[in-house]
Design a protein around this motif. Structure first.
Motif, PDB file in Angstrom:
ATOM      1  N   LEU A 148      -0.371  16.048   7.272  1.00 20.50           N
ATOM      2  CA  LEU A 148       0.781  15.180   6.960  1.00 20.50           C
ATOM      3  C   LEU A 148       0.312  14.029   6.088  1.00 20.50           C
ATOM      4  O   LEU A 148      -0.780  13.476   6.294  1.00 20.50           O
ATOM      5  N   ASP A 149       1.153  13.648   5.155  1.00 16.96           N
ATOM      6  CA  ASP A 149       0.847  12.555   4.234  1.00 16.96           C
ATOM      7  C   ASP A 149       0.773  11.234   5.007  1.00 16.96           C
ATOM      8  O   ASP A 149       1.717  10.858   5.701  1.00 16.96           O
ATOM      9  N   ARG A 150      -0.348  10.537   4.875  1.00 17.20           N
ATOM     10  CA  ARG A 150      -0.533   9.227   5.502  1.00 17.20           C
ATOM     11  C   ARG A 150       0.001   8.116   4.606  1.00 17.20           C
ATOM     12  O   ARG A 150       0.107   6.964   5.030  1.00 17.20           O
ATOM     13  N   GLY A 151       0.290   8.471   3.354  1.00 12.79           N
ATOM     14  CA  GLY A 151       0.988   7.538   2.472  1.00 12.79           C
ATOM     15  C   GLY A 151       0.113   6.485   1.838  1.00 12.79           C
ATOM     16  O   GLY A 151       0.626   5.545   1.242  1.00 12.79           O
ATOM     17  N   ILE A 152      -1.197   6.616   2.011  1.00 13.19           N
ATOM     18  CA  ILE A 152      -2.062   5.591   1.429  1.00 13.19           C
ATOM     19  C   ILE A 152      -3.076   6.274   0.517  1.00 13.19           C
ATOM     20  O   ILE A 152      -3.268   7.486   0.587  1.00 13.19           O
ATOM     21  N   ASP A 153      -3.698   5.492  -0.351  1.00 14.33           N
ATOM     22  CA  ASP A 153      -4.718   6.065  -1.211  1.00 14.33           C
ATOM     23  C   ASP A 153      -6.089   5.591  -0.723  1.00 14.33           C
ATOM     24  O   ASP A 153      -6.196   4.572  -0.054  1.00 14.33           O
ATOM     25  N   PHE A 169       0.031  -5.417  11.390  1.00 10.85           N
ATOM     26  CA  PHE A 169      -0.315  -5.669   9.980  1.00 10.85           C
ATOM     27  C   PHE A 169       0.640  -6.695   9.360  1.00 10.85           C
ATOM     28  O   PHE A 169       0.240  -7.451   8.469  1.00 10.85           O
ATOM     29  N   ARG A 175      -8.870  -2.773  -0.852  1.00  8.96           N
ATOM     30  CA  ARG A 175      -7.996  -3.602  -1.680  1.00  8.96           C
ATOM     31  C   ARG A 175      -7.085  -4.490  -0.833  1.00  8.96           C
ATOM     32  O   ARG A 175      -6.732  -5.592  -1.233  1.00  8.96           O
ATOM     33  N   TRP A 217       7.578  10.363   9.363  1.00  9.36           N
ATOM     34  CA  TRP A 217       6.715  10.077  10.514  1.00  9.36           C
ATOM     35  C   TRP A 217       5.984   8.745  10.372  1.00  9.36           C
ATOM     36  O   TRP A 217       5.425   8.255  11.333  1.00  9.36           O
ATOM     37  N   LEU A 218       5.998   8.146   9.170  1.00  8.73           N
ATOM     38  CA  LEU A 218       5.357   6.830   9.019  1.00  8.73           C
ATOM     39  C   LEU A 218       6.281   5.706   9.484  1.00  8.73           C
ATOM     40  O   LEU A 218       5.871   4.553   9.572  1.00  8.73           O
ATOM     41  N   LEU A 219       7.542   6.061   9.800  1.00  6.70           N
ATOM     42  CA  LEU A 219       8.494   5.132  10.428  1.00  6.70           C
ATOM     43  C   LEU A 219       8.805   3.923   9.542  1.00  6.70           C
ATOM     44  O   LEU A 219       9.151   2.850  10.045  1.00  6.70           O
ATOM     45  N   ALA A 245      -0.915  -9.843  10.340  1.00  5.17           N
ATOM     46  CA  ALA A 245      -2.157 -10.051   9.578  1.00  5.17           C
ATOM     47  C   ALA A 245      -1.845 -10.531   8.164  1.00  5.17           C
ATOM     48  O   ALA A 245      -2.570 -11.363   7.606  1.00  5.17           O
ATOM     49  N   ALA A 246      -0.776 -10.008   7.593  1.00  5.46           N
ATOM     50  CA  ALA A 246      -0.404 -10.424   6.234  1.00  5.46           C
ATOM     51  C   ALA A 246      -0.016 -11.903   6.219  1.00  5.46           C
ATOM     52  O   ALA A 246      -0.398 -12.649   5.299  1.00  5.46           O
ATOM     53  N   PHE A 261      -4.247  13.638   8.825  1.00  2.42           N
ATOM     54  CA  PHE A 261      -3.585  12.844   7.783  1.00  2.42           C
ATOM     55  C   PHE A 261      -4.282  13.037   6.442  1.00  2.42           C
ATOM     56  O   PHE A 261      -5.519  13.087   6.361  1.00  2.42           O
ATOM     57  N   GLY A 276       0.793  -1.235   0.000  1.00  7.82           N
ATOM     58  CA  GLY A 276       0.000   0.000   0.000  1.00  7.82           C
ATOM     59  C   GLY A 276       0.815   1.270   0.000  1.00  7.82           C
ATOM     60  O   GLY A 276       0.262   2.354   0.195  1.00  7.82           O
ATOM     61  N   PHE A 315       3.314   4.988  14.591  1.00 14.18           N
ATOM     62  CA  PHE A 315       3.431   6.058  13.591  1.00 14.18           C
ATOM     63  C   PHE A 315       2.448   7.196  13.903  1.00 14.18           C
ATOM     64  O   PHE A 315       2.727   8.353  13.592  1.00 14.18           O
ATOM     65  N   ALA A 326      -1.902  11.255  -0.818  1.00 10.49           N
ATOM     66  CA  ALA A 326      -1.069  11.953  -1.797  1.00 10.49           C
ATOM     67  C   ALA A 326      -1.936  12.777  -2.752  1.00 10.49           C
ATOM     68  O   ALA A 326      -1.514  13.818  -3.256  1.00 10.49           O
ATOM     69  N   LEU A 328       7.845   6.999  -0.582  1.00  8.59           N
ATOM     70  CA  LEU A 328       7.149   7.468   0.617  1.00  8.59           C
ATOM     71  C   LEU A 328       8.052   7.598   1.838  1.00  8.59           C
ATOM     72  O   LEU A 328       7.917   8.532   2.633  1.00  8.59           O
ATOM     73  N   TRP A 371      -5.407  -6.789   4.839  1.00  9.42           N
ATOM     74  CA  TRP A 371      -4.333  -7.207   5.760  1.00  9.42           C
ATOM     75  C   TRP A 371      -3.569  -6.015   6.327  1.00  9.42           C
ATOM     76  O   TRP A 371      -2.829  -6.180   7.290  1.00  9.42           O
ATOM     77  N   LEU A 372      -3.749  -4.831   5.749  1.00  7.00           N
ATOM     78  CA  LEU A 372      -3.073  -3.655   6.318  1.00  7.00           C
ATOM     79  C   LEU A 372      -3.831  -3.104   7.521  1.00  7.00           C
ATOM     80  O   LEU A 372      -3.343  -2.206   8.214  1.00  7.00           O
ATOM     81  N   LEU A 373      -5.031  -3.637   7.786  1.00  6.39           N
ATOM     82  CA  LEU A 373      -5.801  -3.333   8.995  1.00  6.39           C
ATOM     83  C   LEU A 373      -6.190  -1.850   9.089  1.00  6.39           C
ATOM     84  O   LEU A 373      -6.387  -1.332  10.191  1.00  6.39           O
ATOM     85  N   LEU A 393      -7.255   1.850  -0.806  1.00  2.41           N
ATOM     86  CA  LEU A 393      -6.374   0.803  -0.284  1.00  2.41           C
ATOM     87  C   LEU A 393      -7.046  -0.093   0.762  1.00  2.41           C
ATOM     88  O   LEU A 393      -6.810  -1.307   0.783  1.00  2.41           O
ATOM     89  N   ARG A 412       9.718  10.806   1.893  1.00  2.00           N
ATOM     90  CA  ARG A 412       8.760  11.910   1.901  1.00  2.00           C
ATOM     91  C   ARG A 412       8.071  12.049   3.264  1.00  2.00           C
ATOM     92  O   ARG A 412       7.705  13.157   3.671  1.00  2.00           O
ATOM     93  N   ALA A 413       7.864  10.943   3.950  1.00  2.00           N
ATOM     94  CA  ALA A 413       7.030  10.949   5.165  1.00  2.00           C
ATOM     95  C   ALA A 413       7.697  10.143   6.282  1.00  2.00           C
ATOM     96  O   ALA A 413       7.240   9.062   6.628  1.00  2.00           O
TER      97      ALA A 413
END
Lengths: 281, 281
Positions: free
Chosen positions: B131-136, A157, B142, A145-147, A160-161, B175, A134, B157, B178, A139, B145-147, B139, A142-143
């Protein structure tokens, strides 16, 4: 057999409660960790593991990791160990107690036997599926803070994967980006073989720099292999002559199947790489 | 004043160690939680909170949440409380002990005083940065599993994002994707006011459905407001007549500044919405 000690040198019972409910490591997954394999009394790649612990801690604005103190802690726990000659040493450092401005990290090392499932995976290899992580390869930069690329305790997660893989009849996962770039496994680094060259994705796309992968690359280079840090794509996995997951406890694990596609038999390559890798220790 | 009890009814000392080091809630952030505000002896929105706990647990393949048992636990802890009339009840459920196939979840409720910083934020409002959360926005559907949209204990984070805000001189974060879509705060739901309409992003884009936001929408509708679940964009924040963060303990908090842009004074709207919201309890 298990051994637990805190960073101040206190030995403690691993089966008794040791952590407060308001520890931020518990409440927020707010901490960092490393998993080290110990063989014949020696922790493998301890320097790189502690460097990575320090780097992860810095990414989380935790107090600096005192490498010498952690080395002493590892020595102590290894000295107390009387189980199998090969075992797992987990290093954990959390932000400490919530709401306490003078809180110090909760820091401990826990030694444990190797999970028998890991021994089986080493011997038999594994099947994996690719799953969308995802994120895009730019990224991490760029970010921050998402670590991404920090080894934090926020791993739900990742777990979970792996459950999703098992639901689909596979053993493990390789995370991909929407554009088909390869990232990493939930708990491993991807290593691909093409001819006499080993490939792994560059860590600046937001993946954990692999300690086992780095040790493998070092020893493989000495044995005449070429090693490359290059972006990989899903198609590269499907066409790999050899594909492996590198992680401390599993060492190098053969991937025999990706997304239900059988890969060529890589036992010979695996044997050669493992001989080089084990020669390091 | 603090009160701790486990789901089996055992009262325990909150300042003493209660959790094993190999609890997966600690090692992997592998668990779910809720934070409930209790006022005048009553937990606010307990039903929606427990429903959301059950939904999060299901997303993590944890054993089903027994709502009645958690209700009893909340009653017990509230009954033991003798601190301020307004307090915080945290509900936590982890996967339990690592490597134990018969492991049962570690489940507890912890009552605590409201952080004075929260009381100040309620009174004075807050400044936020995006701040960018980095996801669309597609997601969550889709890649389950990313919870995304589960309230897990893997929040490192979220905490890092708030530290980034403080480094930049702000109090909190909204958040974004992009593409400029608005998601949520690290620990709150975004509510925007335009005319007599309240807006919040739809939760199916991968954000937590807000219990406080839902209660606010319910009470505001009764008071004559229109409420809408619609995608929002960064420009909508900058042009908002009123902008708020909704969360259980902070209730509705005014946002007076976004990305260094001062928003119009929304104290009157805030007063009106709070009167409707508090009228519920």
């Amino acid at each position: 057999m298990r051994v637990l000690a805190f960073l101040d040198g206190t030995l403690a019972a691993p089966d008794a409660p040791q952590i407060r409910v308001d520890d931020l490591g518990l409440l927020r997954g707010d901490g960092v960790f490393e998993t080290v394999l110990v063989t014949g009394g020696k922790p493998r790649e301890l320097g790189p593991h502690l460097d990575r612990l320090a780097r992860s801690a810095a990414m989380l604005d935790l107090p600096p990791i005192e490498i010498a103190a952690w080395e002493r802690l590892c020595d102590q726990v290894i000295g107390e160990w009387s189980g199998s000659p090969e075992f797992v040493l987990k290093l954990v450092c959390t932000r400490g107690i919530e709401g306490d401005p003078s809180a110090t990290p909760t820091a401990f090392a826990l030694a444990n036997e190797v999970d028998p499932k890991v021994l089986r995976a080493r011997a038999e290899g594994v099947s994996v599926i690719t799953l969308d992580r995802g994120i895009d390869p730019g990224l991490a930069e760029r970010a921050p803070w998402l670590l991404l690329g920090a080894k934090t305790m926020s791993y739900s997660f990742n777990m979970a994967a792996i459950r999703e893989a098992k639901r689909r009849g596979a053993d493990d996962v390789i995370f991909t980006a929407a554009d088909g770039s390869i990232f990493e496994g939930p708990t491993s680094t991807v290593v691909l073989v093409r001819g006499r060259t080993l490939y792994t994705p560059p860590s600046d796309i937001g993946i954990l720099p692999g300690t086992t992968q780095a040790a493998l690359f070092r020893s493989a280079e000495k044995a005449g292999w070429t090693v490359k840090y290059e972006p990989l794509r899903i198609e590269d996995l499907y066409e790999a002559e050899g594909l492996f997951m590198a992680s401390s406890v599993r060492k190098l694990t053969r991937i025999h199947t990706v997304d239900d596609r059988a890969l060529p038999d890589s036992k010979a390559v695996y044997g050669e790489l493992m001989a080089a890798y084990e020669g390091e220790y």
